[in-house]
Design a protein around this motif. Structure first.
Motif: not given
Length: 160
Positions: A4-8
């Protein structure tokens, strides 16, 4: 299975890129020197310095792999484009704790940037989840291990 995409935030991305660069360029060289030095001392079976250097090398390589995985699946939140009408990742939020009658400030960040001591909470934490999508003057109830916490949203602004 797709990660899953990691928000940064941009600051979080930069920090991870800098750490990765330091690990690859400086720390690898440093540990290689320690291993070489320990090898030159002779018998490796009872060489504590060699074992410690190899452990350090393993830890560095594991961290490099972890950072590369995060960066590969990173989705950067552009703080300038964050909608300050609603709470989202990249916002700094001022809330009022109803029980303790005090104001608190949180910066909503992706899970890999979270640091509660610096007031950076993850969008995946109980408080972060409860705040996402809320507006000024909304009352928010958060179920935590310590019980229910009641907040009122006072202010939303872009994180700088």
């Amino acid at each position: 299975m797709e990660e899953k995409k990691k928000l940064l935030t941009y600051a979080g991305l930069k920090k991870l890129e800098d750490e990765l660069h330091d690990l690859k360029v400086n720390r690898r060289k440093e540990v290689a020197g320690k291993i070489k030095e320990a090898r030159e001392q002779g018998d490796l079976s009872e060489n504590a310095e060699y074992d410690a250097a190899k452990d350090e090398q393993r830890d560095i390589e594991a961290r490099i792999e972890e950072i590369e995985k995060i960066l590969k699946n990173a989705e950067v939140v552009v703080e300038d484009e964050v909608d300050v009408d609603k709470i989202n990742v990249g916002c700094t939020v001022k809330v009022y704790d109803e029980e303790f009658e005090e104001e608190m400030e949180f910066q909503i960040v992706g899970s890999s940037e979270a640091n509660s001591l610096q007031g950076k909470i993850s969008n995946e934490s109980p408080v972060g989840k409860a705040l996402i999508g809320r507006c000024v003057n909304d009352k928010v109830s958060v179920e935590t291990q310590a019980g229910t916490i009641e907040y009122r949203v006072l202010e939303i602004q872009r994180s700088i």
